[in-house]
Design a protein around this motif. Structure first.
Motif, PDB file in Angstrom:
ATOM      1  N   LEU B 172       0.830  -1.206   0.000  1.00 53.22           N
ATOM      2  CA  LEU B 172       0.000   0.000   0.000  1.00 53.22           C
ATOM      3  C   LEU B 172       0.865   1.255   0.000  1.00 53.22           C
ATOM      4  N   ILE B 173       1.934   1.206   0.765  1.00 56.79           N
ATOM      5  CA  ILE B 173       2.816   2.376   0.786  1.00 56.79           C
ATOM      6  C   ILE B 173       3.517   2.498  -0.558  1.00 56.79           C
ATOM      7  N   GLY B 174       3.862   1.344  -1.129  1.00 55.76           N
ATOM      8  CA  GLY B 174       4.463   1.350  -2.459  1.00 55.76           C
ATOM      9  C   GLY B 174       3.528   2.021  -3.465  1.00 55.76           C
ATOM     10  N   ILE B 175       2.209   1.747  -3.350  1.00 51.55           N
ATOM     11  CA  ILE B 175       1.240   2.329  -4.280  1.00 51.55           C
ATOM     12  C   ILE B 175       1.228   3.853  -4.164  1.00 51.55           C
ATOM     13  N   SER B 176       1.425   4.342  -2.941  1.00 47.41           N
ATOM     14  CA  SER B 176       1.416   5.793  -2.772  1.00 47.41           C
ATOM     15  C   SER B 176       2.564   6.430  -3.558  1.00 47.41           C
ATOM     16  N   VAL B 177       3.660   5.685  -3.667  1.00 49.15           N
ATOM     17  CA  VAL B 177       4.767   6.175  -4.488  1.00 49.15           C
ATOM     18  C   VAL B 177       4.359   6.199  -5.951  1.00 49.15           C
ATOM     19  N   ALA B 216       5.345   8.352   4.852  1.00 48.46           N
ATOM     20  CA  ALA B 216       5.351   7.081   4.120  1.00 48.46           C
ATOM     21  C   ALA B 216       6.697   6.389   4.280  1.00 48.46           C
ATOM     22  N   PHE B 217       7.756   7.196   4.301  1.00 52.99           N
ATOM     23  CA  PHE B 217       9.101   6.628   4.423  1.00 52.99           C
ATOM     24  C   PHE B 217       9.248   5.874   5.742  1.00 52.99           C
ATOM     25  N   LEU B 329      -2.571   2.996   9.044  1.00 53.39           N
ATOM     26  CA  LEU B 329      -1.723   4.139   8.686  1.00 53.39           C
ATOM     27  C   LEU B 329      -1.365   4.110   7.202  1.00 53.39           C
ATOM     28  N   ALA B 330      -1.168   2.904   6.675  1.00 53.40           N
ATOM     29  CA  ALA B 330      -0.839   2.786   5.263  1.00 53.40           C
ATOM     30  C   ALA B 330      -1.991   3.294   4.412  1.00 53.40           C
ATOM     31  N   PHE B 331      -3.225   2.984   4.815  1.00 48.55           N
ATOM     32  CA  PHE B 331      -4.387   3.477   4.070  1.00 48.55           C
ATOM     33  C   PHE B 331      -4.501   4.990   4.195  1.00 48.55           C
ATOM     34  N   VAL B 332      -4.268   5.487   5.414  1.00 50.71           N
ATOM     35  CA  VAL B 332      -4.312   6.932   5.616  1.00 50.71           C
ATOM     36  C   VAL B 332      -3.329   7.605   4.671  1.00 50.71           C
ATOM     37  N   ASN B 333      -2.126   7.042   4.632  1.00 49.57           N
ATOM     38  CA  ASN B 333      -1.076   7.584   3.774  1.00 49.57           C
ATOM     39  C   ASN B 333      -1.497   7.537   2.314  1.00 49.57           C
TER      40      ASN B 333
END
Lengths: 153, 346, 551
Positions: B172-177, B216-217, B329-333
């Protein structure tokens, strides 16, 4: 989170200050106290064959063989089973047995740790102190003389 | 331009054969490169780093700073007897170490390491990395289950639970990138980060995603530590609880493979972070590949630092952190990034 | 109302044994004088009744030790009772049983700690305890023939057990029926976190411990019997170092010295008492440092820096002890009537070294607090895990930091003073949490207090003007008589020695009350229902040393 970071900071401090506590052992042997109890050294010249060390030894490490008229004296000590309690040194009335600072000794089998008189005499001193002098101030306190007879046999 | 193309152009002949030779040669170069790093990290760097944290000297007999220990250590490890436990599920037990190593190694294929050291640059690069890296979970289950050992079994179960719980936030965090870069292609992700974010006089701050979105980092760092199974998330091994977890029964070469696999995984984690958060090989003065190496070694150092001072969490706490905190938190991000990117685009 | 009542026998001048005898009217067959207290002889089938009466009416809430021994004409179990509030109030119950029928009622219904102590008595001496919940061997393997401390035991006969009898000695040994959703797992004897050769027969349901049964005895070295074969004067003293062998040596030696000195009525010069106090507290710091370090290993994993820091600090103190005693672990420093060595020359220099190490110590402790107690993840792991309520701790005879971590204010250094402790200014540390965190915290704070004691001892030694007498005049051969049970505050808790002297120069019965043995017994209560990881942490927080558990 603060506590976690404090812990990490503590180890980081140790990492960056570059100090080490360990020593390069064989090159830099650690300091050994003058009172250290290592391998025994035996002095045939001093020994009066009273056998007190044999009697006091808690686990029969010392074995003295001789006949009634003190012939064919043998002094054997199984260093492999010694617990380095130093009672033999304390009890010796003539300082014939001393525990040296030598703690480095190896053998391939346990049998080789059965030292006879000759091997005990050849145990090296390798530090430049006189153990008797180092230990002298407290000598009389080692084994209190006290009351009661002294059994020399 | 990727490494195989470079090699192919240098070859005197062309065609399919040359393409194959070039690909093979390039793969060998990159595989060796990664393996060299892990060989250095496992027997030597890890010892030296741990020693630094604990005020010890550690290996110092062979070569400068004892780095020569790598050779005798390799000989020692490989020459040990391979003990196969009774009742081991043979094909699975044998395959597990290979799966572990190669899942991590394959993922390096799409990582741009700078100076043209880049094996392949597919359009789905980031997805490929995550997909391949998570095959390692399979290896862990195989190792745990096939060893016919209760500790290994517990370790395998823990590993699966942990990887499930942390892979999803990781992706999910990868997707934000991806939202930020608009591309899954690794070279594209790196290129986007090269753009200047702000200029402070002579200094220009690059648009590294770690600087753009530090939240995110940090999340990714945490999830990554769990993914590679290091403190505080080393429960699948947890030597003081379940001996060595899934690797309890492995010895000799198989152990070396598993051990290598772990280190390759740590470096892969570092490589992913370097690529999607720290601008890949970007950096001033020094060549790109050096910067890339510095970044992945920094990540390695970070995991070792954690090991020295951070307690291991319990398995239930680990799962709780994964599902209840990190995922949220990942979804929030993700939503926050999507909103910001959408607003900026509009 | 009954809670308000004054416990029977408690008077301002100490214990009134007549009142106690009256309370036990009809039970007491005879009254014996032991050197530490009076002993009541009771019938073997009254044990539980007498124990519960004494516990409920006379506040004897601490069953310190159960000693078993064999005479030519009878077997005897001795229950050594104390009070947690005031351990100087002691009472022994002597339970003789005939040789041809060694059956005695168990005290396990009244005190949980009797379960293991009676198992040990059965194992080594051969007394059978009726109504015991789980009477089987504890130190020796199930296949052992005979009871080694009984008089007719043939020591020279080899114990030959065919392999098939050992086919699977672990199977079918837990209280939990074989269910499809539980798994039996052997933790130890070779396991990274069992702190030695401890074997935990564990049934787990997923990650949770359903049932746990510690199997001890892998490090049983016949310490009691070795002491029974050695002379009081010299030969016993080297061995206590080897019970709790992780640098608590002088504390252990003191346990023997205290018992033997009260048995043979030997005085110790004050100067020697100060030396003893100082060296013993240095040992306590070493032992606690190792406890904290290994506890951190259990929770942080094997690459934690905390263990190495603890070992480093311990090393500094061991250097001091080496200067003083000549060895780093196996000190053999105490002698009956004093100590073996005075301070090393030059005295002032040595004291200055001790002072500087102790002056740095608070800073070092601060580092442990930074790394451990203030760390949120550490707190998450240890708070409210392995909770030991005070009542359970008392019933299991827990002592030392384990008891003090459960809020029991019990420290023999203060409550039953010996050495130079009552002249010094220090505090007993307690914490009401009862969990793994409290036990670790108590150890950390106890080190601070120990450092305080050492600093004061150094001051006393530096200002010493009188005769530096390190040993009183003790006969070459000591041949005492009588029975005594004396305890000191060892690193893990109450370390007691029971000696029955028969007029020769070796003890007729030498029994060690190992604190770790009693503390380990609480593991079953603490760990059942916990996660495996917490069980390991709990074991670490109990701080056992198998050398002392198995003796």
């Amino acid at each position: 989170m603060i506590g976690l970071l404090k812990g990490m900071a503590t180890t980081l401090k140790h990492a960056v200050d570059g100090e080490t506590f360990t020593v390069s052992y064989p090159e830099e042997p650690p300091e050994v106290s003058p009172r250290f109890r290592g391998v025994h050294k035996f002095s045939q010249e001093r020994c009066i064959w009273c056998r007190q060390c044999e009697n006091i030894c808690p686990n029969d490490t010392i074995q003295i063989v001789m006949d009634d008229s003190h012939n064919g004296e043998q002094y054997n000590l199984h260093i492999g089973q010694c617990i380095y309690c130093r009672l033999c040194e304390e009890v010796c009335p003539v300082d014939a047995i001393l525990l040296t600072q030598n703690f480095e000794f190896v053998a391939e089998t346990k049998d080789e740790f059965a030292y006879n008189m000759e091997e005990l005499r050849n145990v090296p001193w390798y530090n430049s102190i006189d153990p008797l002098e180092a230990r002298e101030p407290d000598r009389e306190a080692w084994v209190g003389e006290g009351e009661g007879e002294v059994d020399y046999q | 331009m990727t490494l195989p193309t470079t090699i192919e152009e240098a070859l005197p002949v062309g065609g399919v054969a040359a393409e194959a030779v070039a690909a093979l040669a390039a793969a060998t170069v990159i595989g060796t490169f990664v393996m060299l790093n892990t060989a250095l990290a496992g027997p030597w760097a890890k010892r030296k780093i741990t020693a630094a944290f604990t005020d010890r000297i550690s290996v110092n007999q062979f070569g400068p700073l004892g780095v020569g220990i790598v050779v005798p250590d390799a000989v020692r490890l490989v020459s040990k007897e391979l003990i196969v436990p009774e009742g081991a599920d043979r094909p699975a037990w044998d395959l597990a170490p290979l799966v572990l190593v190669f899942s991590a190694l394959f993922a390096f294929a799409v990582i741009p390491m700078g100076n043209g050291v880049h094996l392949a640059d597919p359009a789905v690069g980031l997805v490929f990395v995550f997909a391949i890296a998570s095959v390692a979970s399979l290896g862990l289950v195989m190792a745990g289950y096939a060893s016919n050992n209760k500790y290994a079994f517990l370790g395998g179960l823990r590993a699966v639970a942990q990887n499930l719980a942390y892979e999803i936030p990781l992706i999910l965090i990868g997707i934000s990138v991806v939202l930020y870069t608009g591309s899954l292609q690794m070279s594209e992700i790196v290129a986007t980060q090269r753009e200047t974010l702000v200029s402070l006089g002579p200094l220009s701050v690059p648009g590294w995603f770690a600087i753009v979105n530090p939240f995110a980092f940090v999340l990714f760092l945490v999830a990554n530590v769990a993914e590679v199974g290091r403190n505080p998330f080393d429960v699948p091994e947890a030597p003081t609880e379940i001996v060595a977890g899934y690797q309890t029964e492995y010895s000799s070469v198989y152990f070396v493979l598993i051990y290598l696999g772990e280190f390759v995984h740590i470096f892969l984690g570092g490589a992913i972070i370097a690529t999607i958060f720290l601008g890949g090989p970007a950096g001033p003065v020094l060549p790109g590949i050096v910067w890339f190496l510095l970044k992945i070694w920094a990540m390695f150092l970070f995991t070792q630092w954690l090991r020295s001072a951070v307690p291991r969490v319990r398995i239930d706490q680990l799962i709780e952190i994964g599902w209840k905190r990190l995922l949220v938190l990942a979804f929030v991000n993700l939503f926050a990034t999507a909103t910001v990117v959408g607003v900026l685009a509009a | 109302m009954s809670l308000q009542r004054q416990p029977v026998g408690e008077t301002p001048d100490g214990l009134d044994y007549d009142a106690l005898a009256e309370l036990l009217d009809g039970y007491v067959l005879d009254r014996e004088q032991h050197l530490n207290c009076e002993a009541f002889v009771i019938r073997p089938d009254d044990v539980a009744a007498v124990l519960s009466t004494l516990r409920d009416r006379a506040a004897f809430d601490h069953l310190s030790l159960v000693t078993a021994q064999e005479y030519r004409d009878r077997y005897e179990s001795i229950y050594h009772l104390k009070k947690y509030d005031d351990p100087t109030q002691e009472l022994s119950l002597v339970v003789p049983t005939p040789r041809d029928q060694p059956h005695s009622q168990s005290g396990a219904d009244v005190f949980d700690t009797a379960i293991w102590h009676e198992r040990e008595a059965y194992d080594l001496v051969g007394i059978e305890y009726d109504d015991h919940p789980d009477l089987r061997r504890i130190l020796l393997p199930e296949t052992w023939q005979g009871h080694p401390l009984s008089l007719d035991y043939n020591q020279d006969k080899p114990q030959i057990v065919p392999l098939r009898e050992h086919a699977n000695p672990m199977e079918g040994r837990t209280d939990v029926a074989d269910r499809s959703d539980t798994m039996f797992i052997n933790i130890g004897p070779h396991h990274p976190a069992t702190h030695g050769v401890l074997h935990l027969k564990t049934v787990v349901d997923g990650e949770q411990v359903v049932d746990i049964d510690p199997d001890i005895g892998y490090l049983h070295r016949c310490e009691e019997q070795m002491c029974q074969q050695s002379t009081y004067r010299h030969q016993i003293m080297p061995y206590p170092d080897r019970w709790d062998y992780v640098s608590a040596g002088i504390l252990n030696e003191w346990a023997y010295a205290r018992a033997a000195e009260s048995l043979a009525d030997i005085d110790v010069p004050v100067y020697a008492q100060v030396l003893r106090t100082m060296s013993a507290e240095l040992c306590r710091i070493c032992a606690h440092l190792l406890a904290i370090g290994t506890f951190a290993l259990d929770i942080y994993g094997e690459f934690t820096a905390i263990f190495m820091y603890a070992v480093t600090d311990r090393e500094r103190i061991q250097n001091l002890l080496e200067e003083l005693t000549g060895q780093r672990l196996m000190f053999n420093y105490l002698r009956l009537g004093g100590v073996a060595w005075g301070l090393p020359e030059p005295r002032a220099e040595y004291l200055e070294t001790v002072r500087s190490v102790m002056a740095e110590f608070p800073d070092r402790l601060e580092e442990y607090h930074n790394l451990l107690t203030s760390n949120e993840l550490f707190q998450m792991r240890v708070l409210d895990t392995g909770v030991l309520p005070a009542e359970t701790a008392k019933s299991y005879g827990a002592t030392g930091p384990v008891a003090r971590g459960s809020g029991i204010d019990y420290d023999l250094r203060r409550d039953d003073p010996y050495g130079y402790y009552d002249e010094l200014d220090w505090e007993v540390v307690t914490d009401d949490g009862g969990d793994n965190f409290s036990r670790a915290l108590v150890r950390l704070q106890e080190m601070e207090q120990s450092a305080r004691i050492v600093r004061q001892c150094v001051d006393v030694l530096a200002d010493w003007s009188g005769e530096r007498e390190i040993q009183s005049d003790v006969p070459r051969t000591v041949k005492p008589g009588g029975e005594v049970y004396r305890a000191v505050e060892g690193a893990k808790g109450e370390l007691g020695i029971y000696i029955r002297a028969d007029g020769t120069d070796t003890p007729a019965r030498f029994k060690i009350r190992s604190p770790a043995f009693s503390n380990l017994q609480t593991l079953e209560v603490l760990a059942e229902g916990e996660y495996i990881a917490d069980m390991i942490a709990t074991l670490g927080s109990l701080d056992i040393v198998l050398g002392e558990v198995d003796r």
